[in-house]
Design an enzyme around this catalytic site. Structure first.
Site, mmCIF file in Angstrom:
data_model
loop_
_atom_site.group_PDB
_atom_site.id
_atom_site.type_symbol
_atom_site.label_atom_id
_atom_site.label_comp_id
_atom_site.label_asym_id
_atom_site.label_seq_id
_atom_site.Cartn_x
_atom_site.Cartn_y
_atom_site.Cartn_z
ATOM 1 N N TYR A 158 -1.969 7.804 16.045
ATOM 2 C CA TYR A 158 -2.838 6.866 15.363
ATOM 3 C C TYR A 158 -3.397 7.654 14.406
ATOM 4 O O TYR A 158 -3.917 7.302 13.159
ATOM 5 C CB TYR A 158 -3.925 6.189 16.267
ATOM 6 C CG TYR A 158 -4.674 4.921 15.496
ATOM 7 C CD1 TYR A 158 -3.965 4.058 15.265
ATOM 8 C CD2 TYR A 158 -5.943 5.136 15.431
ATOM 9 C CE1 TYR A 158 -4.368 2.662 14.663
ATOM 10 C CE2 TYR A 158 -6.658 4.006 14.686
ATOM 11 C CZ TYR A 158 -5.776 2.969 14.399
ATOM 12 O OH TYR A 158 -6.326 1.804 13.770
ATOM 13 N N LYS A 165 -11.361 4.500 11.554
ATOM 14 C CA LYS A 165 -11.901 3.441 12.142
ATOM 15 C C LYS A 165 -13.299 3.934 12.994
ATOM 16 O O LYS A 165 -14.147 2.840 12.915
ATOM 17 C CB LYS A 165 -10.805 2.912 13.125
ATOM 18 C CG LYS A 165 -9.755 2.290 12.631
ATOM 19 C CD LYS A 165 -9.951 1.090 11.729
ATOM 20 C CE LYS A 165 -8.460 0.345 11.580
ATOM 21 N NZ LYS A 165 -8.692 -0.750 10.733
HETATM 22 P P1 NAD Z 1 -0.891 -6.286 7.880
HETATM 23 O O1 NAD Z 1 0.155 -5.209 7.365
HETATM 24 O O2 NAD Z 1 -0.448 -7.623 8.054
HETATM 25 O O3 NAD Z 1 -2.302 -6.254 7.134
HETATM 26 C C1 NAD Z 1 -2.788 -5.017 6.305
HETATM 27 C C2 NAD Z 1 -3.096 -5.566 4.981
HETATM 28 O O4 NAD Z 1 -3.786 -4.489 4.226
HETATM 29 C C3 NAD Z 1 -2.169 -5.992 4.108
HETATM 30 O O5 NAD Z 1 -2.366 -7.485 3.799
HETATM 31 C C4 NAD Z 1 -2.173 -5.303 2.938
HETATM 32 O O6 NAD Z 1 -1.784 -5.791 1.610
HETATM 33 C C5 NAD Z 1 -3.838 -4.859 2.866
HETATM 34 N N1 NAD Z 1 -4.078 -3.810 1.947
HETATM 35 C C6 NAD Z 1 -3.284 -2.662 2.253
HETATM 36 N N2 NAD Z 1 -4.039 -1.681 0.847
HETATM 37 C C7 NAD Z 1 -4.604 -2.608 0.287
HETATM 38 C C8 NAD Z 1 -5.168 -2.467 -1.066
HETATM 39 N N3 NAD Z 1 -5.045 -1.259 -1.667
HETATM 40 N N4 NAD Z 1 -5.845 -3.710 -1.390
HETATM 41 C C9 NAD Z 1 -5.924 -4.674 -0.777
HETATM 42 N N5 NAD Z 1 -5.173 -4.648 0.208
HETATM 43 C C10 NAD Z 1 -4.827 -3.746 0.880
HETATM 44 O O7 NAD Z 1 -1.362 -5.523 9.322
HETATM 45 P P2 NAD Z 1 -2.565 -5.944 10.185
HETATM 46 O O8 NAD Z 1 -1.952 -5.240 11.505
HETATM 47 O O9 NAD Z 1 -2.677 -7.322 10.329
HETATM 48 O O10 NAD Z 1 -3.861 -5.105 9.636
HETATM 49 C C11 NAD Z 1 -5.020 -5.981 9.483
HETATM 50 C C12 NAD Z 1 -6.130 -4.857 10.110
HETATM 51 O O11 NAD Z 1 -6.169 -5.158 11.565
HETATM 52 C C13 NAD Z 1 -5.966 -3.612 9.601
HETATM 53 O O12 NAD Z 1 -7.496 -3.217 9.376
HETATM 54 C C14 NAD Z 1 -5.566 -2.777 10.924
HETATM 55 O O13 NAD Z 1 -6.094 -1.436 11.011
HETATM 56 C C15 NAD Z 1 -6.304 -3.741 11.859
HETATM 57 N N6 NAD Z 1 -5.691 -3.488 13.378
HETATM 58 C C16 NAD Z 1 -4.393 -3.742 13.558
HETATM 59 C C17 NAD Z 1 -3.648 -3.629 14.797
HETATM 60 C C18 NAD Z 1 -2.487 -3.945 15.143
HETATM 61 O O14 NAD Z 1 -2.263 -3.616 16.205
HETATM 62 N N7 NAD Z 1 -1.911 -4.657 14.136
HETATM 63 C C19 NAD Z 1 -4.777 -3.505 15.998
HETATM 64 C C20 NAD Z 1 -6.125 -3.280 15.627
HETATM 65 C C21 NAD Z 1 -6.857 -3.368 14.485
#
Ligand code: NAD
Length: 257
Positions: A158, A165
């Site tokens: 991670y 985070k």
């Molecule tokens: P995802 O790739 O679908 O979403 C990530 C988003 O971040 C994308 O829409 C991307 O366009 C946006 N992003 C990145 N750089 C950017 C910028 N410069 N300006 C504006 N937007 C930007 O992936 P996800 O997993 O849905 O991620 C969403 C959130 O959930 C994140 O904060 C991630 O850390 C968190 N999260 C994900 C998981 C998992 O297992 N997928 C678990 C816990 C938390």
């Protein structure tokens, strides 16, 4: 015929972070829409727009560009989004990014530049979003961000997102303190691993999925829909007395290590 009960009817929300149908933000948007909320989406850039636009259309959301690294872009997005909705009650921040070299290497070796970029995009933008939303949340409101258990314990691969985070969860507590007097509630939602585009950038993510499935008390992975349901609960009446928390939706994985 009975009118269906729509818990979020009349609420207006900004959704940042829909990239495609696997995005956690999409799970949140779909559930908020199903419960009656009106939405405005951000999309990263022209390349991303082709994937986000059909989803926005499905939930009658307006759509505006926002790359948070572009000066003034977040300001413009909030302004355009709020204007399209005619007001604002909640915002969902589901964006994160780190440079690949820093994400894949040891935290110990991370570059200052890479760390700063990851922190600015994935953490500080939540404070900026709060500052920009505050004047529009005249009756109060709710801000929700997405975090991960790698904030609390060190999880292999991670990497720098762990400390980022951890800072984000700290940010939630301080924003809750500062925005509480304006009746603005601030939450972090902490999902278990879900295969998304951002997740596919984490080395060994398959292993994280299989470990969660095997060891979480519920013995399964969670879905975007479940993250969406918790987020909808928080922005609705159910969450009105809560602020400053990190809430897990991870099948209980955080409880067993
Ligand atoms: P995802 O790739 O679908 O979403 C990530 C988003 O971040 C994308 O829409 C991307 O366009 C946006 N992003 C990145 N750089 C950017 C910028 N410069 N300006 C504006 N937007 C930007 O992936 P996800 O997993 O849905 O991620 C969403 C959130 O959930 C994140 O904060 C991630 O850390 C968190 N999260 C994900 C998981 C998992 O297992 N997928 C678990 C816990 C938390």
């Amino acid at each position: 015929m009975q009118t269906p009960y729509l818990p979020l009817a009349g609420l207006r929300g900004l959704i940042l972070g829909v990239a495609n149908e696997h995005s956690i933000a999409w799970g949140c948007a779909r559930e908020a829409h199903r419960q009656g909320a009106q939405l405005a989406f951000s999309y990263l850039n022209d390349k991303a727009k082709q994937y986000v636009a059909p989803l926005a259309e499905q939930v009658d959301a307006s759509l505006f560009p926002c790359d948070v690294t572009v000066p003034g872009a977040l300001e413009r997005f909030v302004e355009q989004g709020v204007a399209s909705l005619g007001g604002l009650d909640f915002a969902v921040h589901a964006i994160a990014w780190a440079p690949a070299d820093d994400l894949h290497g040891r935290v110990t070796d991370s570059s200052r530049d890479g760390f700063n970029q990851a922190m600015a995009i994935s953490c500080h933008t939540f404070a900026e979003l709060g500052r920009l939303c505050e004047p529009h949340m005249v009756q109060g409101g709710t801000l929700v961000t997405m975090t991960y258990h790698g904030a609390n314990v060190a999880i292999p691969h991670y990497g720098i997102m762990g400390p980022v985070k951890a800072a984000l969860e700290g940010m939630v507590r301080y924003m809750a303190l500062e925005l509480g007097p304006k009746k603005i509630c601030v939450h972090a939602v902490s999902p278990g691993p879900i295969m998304t585009r951002a997740a596919s950038g984490i080395a060994g993510f398959d292993e994280l999925l299989s470990t969660a499935q095997a060891r979480a008390p519920l013995q399964r992975l969670v879905t975007q829909e479940e993250v969406g349901a918790l987020t909808a609960f928080l922005v609705g009446a159910g969450g009105s007395g809560m602020t400053g928390q990190t809430l897990f939706v991870d099948g209980g994985m955080h409880a067993v290590g």
